[in-house]
Design an enzyme around this catalytic site. Structure first.
Site, PDB file in Angstrom:
ATOM      1  N   PRO A 283      14.446  69.243  31.642  1.00  0.00           N
ATOM      2  CA  PRO A 283      15.631  69.770  30.958  1.00  0.00           C
ATOM      3  C   PRO A 283      15.277  70.910  30.016  1.00  0.00           C
ATOM      4  CG  PRO A 283      14.935  67.700  29.948  1.00  0.00           C
ATOM      5  CD  PRO A 283      14.077  67.895  31.166  1.00  0.00           C
TER       6      PRO A 283
ATOM      7  N   HIS B 130       7.317  67.846  24.551  1.00  0.00           N
ATOM      8  CA  HIS B 130       8.349  68.878  24.473  1.00  0.00           C
ATOM      9  C   HIS B 130       7.759  70.275  24.675  1.00  0.00           C
ATOM     10  CE1 HIS B 130      12.666  68.412  23.482  1.00  0.00           C
ATOM     11  NE2 HIS B 130      12.642  69.722  23.324  1.00  0.00           N
TER      12      HIS B 130
ATOM     13  N   LYS C 243      11.928  59.807  27.497  1.00  0.00           N
ATOM     14  CA  LYS C 243      11.163  61.054  27.505  1.00  0.00           C
ATOM     15  C   LYS C 243      10.620  61.349  26.113  1.00  0.00           C
ATOM     16  CE  LYS C 243      11.594  65.939  28.801  1.00  0.00           C
ATOM     17  NZ  LYS C 243      11.251  66.588  27.507  1.00  0.00           N
TER      18      LYS C 243
ATOM     19  N   THR D  51      15.760  61.573  25.333  1.00  0.00           N
ATOM     20  CA  THR D  51      14.668  62.302  24.692  1.00  0.00           C
ATOM     21  C   THR D  51      14.432  61.750  23.293  1.00  0.00           C
ATOM     22  OG1 THR D  51      14.994  64.319  25.969  1.00  0.00           O
ATOM     23  CG2 THR D  51      13.942  64.559  23.832  1.00  0.00           C
TER      24      THR D  51
ATOM     25  N   ARG E 205       6.745  72.181  21.536  1.00  0.00           N
ATOM     26  CA  ARG E 205       7.767  72.789  20.690  1.00  0.00           C
ATOM     27  C   ARG E 205       8.106  71.967  19.446  1.00  0.00           C
ATOM     28  NH1 ARG E 205      11.008  76.573  22.667  1.00  0.00           N
ATOM     29  NH2 ARG E 205      13.003  75.642  22.031  1.00  0.00           N
TER      30      ARG E 205
END
Length: 448
Positions: A111, A344, A320, A190, A347
């Protein structure tokens, strides 16, 4: 894959690698070259040239000094493919079992939010390209188009939905219900963005797309979120305040006006009007941004919340943002249907552990009880090969497809996916393997 040299049946019989090479080299006879660079570094460079400084910073940037981004890549450099020749590899199988279905390949698209920064067609283009390639697409909670529109754009595509756990449980439940109704096969929760990472490139540019109304289409299309926005406006009116006022007073400048116009144009989902003047006058588009910033995520998220998600849907739930074996084991014990190893893409935390370094330990703890999805740092088919050999069930591709989208739209996404799969197929055969299911750590050697 129907998009790769379908006119060449001889090459098609030899796998995607031969189909892809045949297509590119035959096209080269008439002077045609690929729409996007095949080399990952050149692809990133092409995206940097094609995109605005703000868009490229948001897509490419990481947290802090971006040491986690670098560590993710360096972790791949610690491994070498160990070829075993003189084996019959004339027929190769990239398929896997994932979430109760046989998939053509082990690749899925991770995503990525705010894809309108890369191309106006954004998630619609990505979904169409993924469907053409037979690759599942994990639709972001921060998409530029509502999930219902993505379904309309690629009704035959395989989709998962990524949920950022909001501060509003009613909103969480609504988003999950819409995902289920929109044909998504699983909910990917997430876990690592309950606070926004310290993203230095974005901070230096003072640019967060959500403050411009970008990347919040899933919210403005949601009835619960719309109710929250209307309630915000009503409460502010009763108090004689401005519901759309940000915490800090904005200095009026040409960019301020341009941002306001952009917010108004994207406000039709809330106002029901396509007339710019009406949307400029309405407090709803601006109030939606402030509402989003208030509810986007919650630092109070704990394991207990997952029980509520299980009550809200019968879809498989994948967690996730797992990077510790203990958390992976707890996810399995909690009845989750998959774990997704991810930091991520570097990030969120500077100096976080690189995901590839923890993949073997997590795969060992999970022990095949649920699928293990892996991402962060994947740039090529050889990277996918290494991740599969170290225990991943499926591998998520992120930034490269966003770069392809920025350079050449839907076709660019398709070529990036094709190239990754073609290199995986070549690496599989040249290393002496005929299926991704055969891959184990024995297919690799630690680099000196």
């Amino acid at each position: 894959m129907s998009t790769v040299a379908p006119e060449d049946p001889a090459a098609a019989a030899r796998g995607i690698s031969r189909r892809t090479q045949s297509h590119i080299y035959r096209a080269g006879i008439s002077g045609q070259t690929p729409r996007v660079p095949v080399d990952p570094l050149q692809l990133e460079a092409a995206a940097r040239r094609a995109l605005s400084a703000e868009a490229f910073a948001y897509l490419a940037g990481g947290a802090g000094a971006e040491r986690t981004v670098a560590a993710n890549r360096a972790a791949f450099d610690a491994w070498e493919v160990w070829p075993r020749p003189l084996r019959d590899v004339s027929s190769r199988d990239l398929s896997i079992d994932f979430l109760g279905r046989r998939r053509e390949t082990p690749l899925l698209l991770a995503p990525l939010g705010v894809m309108e920064l890369a191309h106006p067609d954004a998630d619609l283009a990505v979904a169409r390209a993924a469907a053409s390639a037979g690759v599942p697409y994990t639709l972001s909670n921060q998409a530029s188009y509502a999930m219902e529109r993505v379904w309309d754009a690629a009704p035959d595509g395989d989709r998962l939905f990524q949920l950022y756990w909001s501060a509003s449980d009613e909103l969480n439940r609504s988003l999950i219900g819409r995902a289920e109704a929109s044909g998504c096969e699983a909910i990917v929760i997430t876990l690592d963005t309950h606070l926004l990472g310290w993203r230095t490139r974005d901070l230096d540019l003072a640019y967060l797309p959500f403050t411009r109304g970008l990347g919040i289409a899933q919210y403005t299309a949601d009835p619960v979120f719309r109710g929250l926005v209307r309630e915000r406006v009503r409460s502010a009116a009763m108090a004689g305040a401005d519901a759309a006022a940000p915490g800090d007073k904005l200095r009026m400048a040409p960019r301020t006006v341009a941002a306001g116009v952009g917010i108004a144009r994207r406000g039709a989902a809330l106002t029901g009007s396509t007339r710019l003047r009406e949307n400029l006058r309405s407090p709803l588009p601006r109030a939606a941004i402030e509402t989003f910033l208030d509810v986007f995520s919650t630092p109070a998220l704990t394991w207990d919340a997952l029980d509520r998600a299980r009550e809200w849907t019968s879809l498989p739930i994948v967690l996730k943002g797992i990077v510790h074996p203990d958390d992976a084991a707890r996810a399995v014990d909690a009845g989750m249907d998959g774990v997704w190893i991810s930091n991520h893409g570097g990030r969120q935390i500077d100096r976080s552990v690189p995901t590839l370094a923890v993949l073997p330990a997590i795969a060992e703890r999970v022990a095949g009880r649920v699928p293990v999805v892996f991402d962060s740092g994947v740039r090529s088919g050889a990277d996918v090969f290494i991740a599969l050999a170290l225990g991943a069930t499926a591998v998520g591709l992120g930034r490269p497809y966003a770069y392809g989208l920025g350079v050449a739209g839907e076709a660019g996404v398709g070529e990036v996916v094709r190239n990754v799969l073609a290199e995986l197929d070549i690496t599989l055969g040249l290393s002496g393997h005929t299926s991704v299911g055969e891959l184990t750590p024995a297919a690799l050697r630690r680099a000196d």
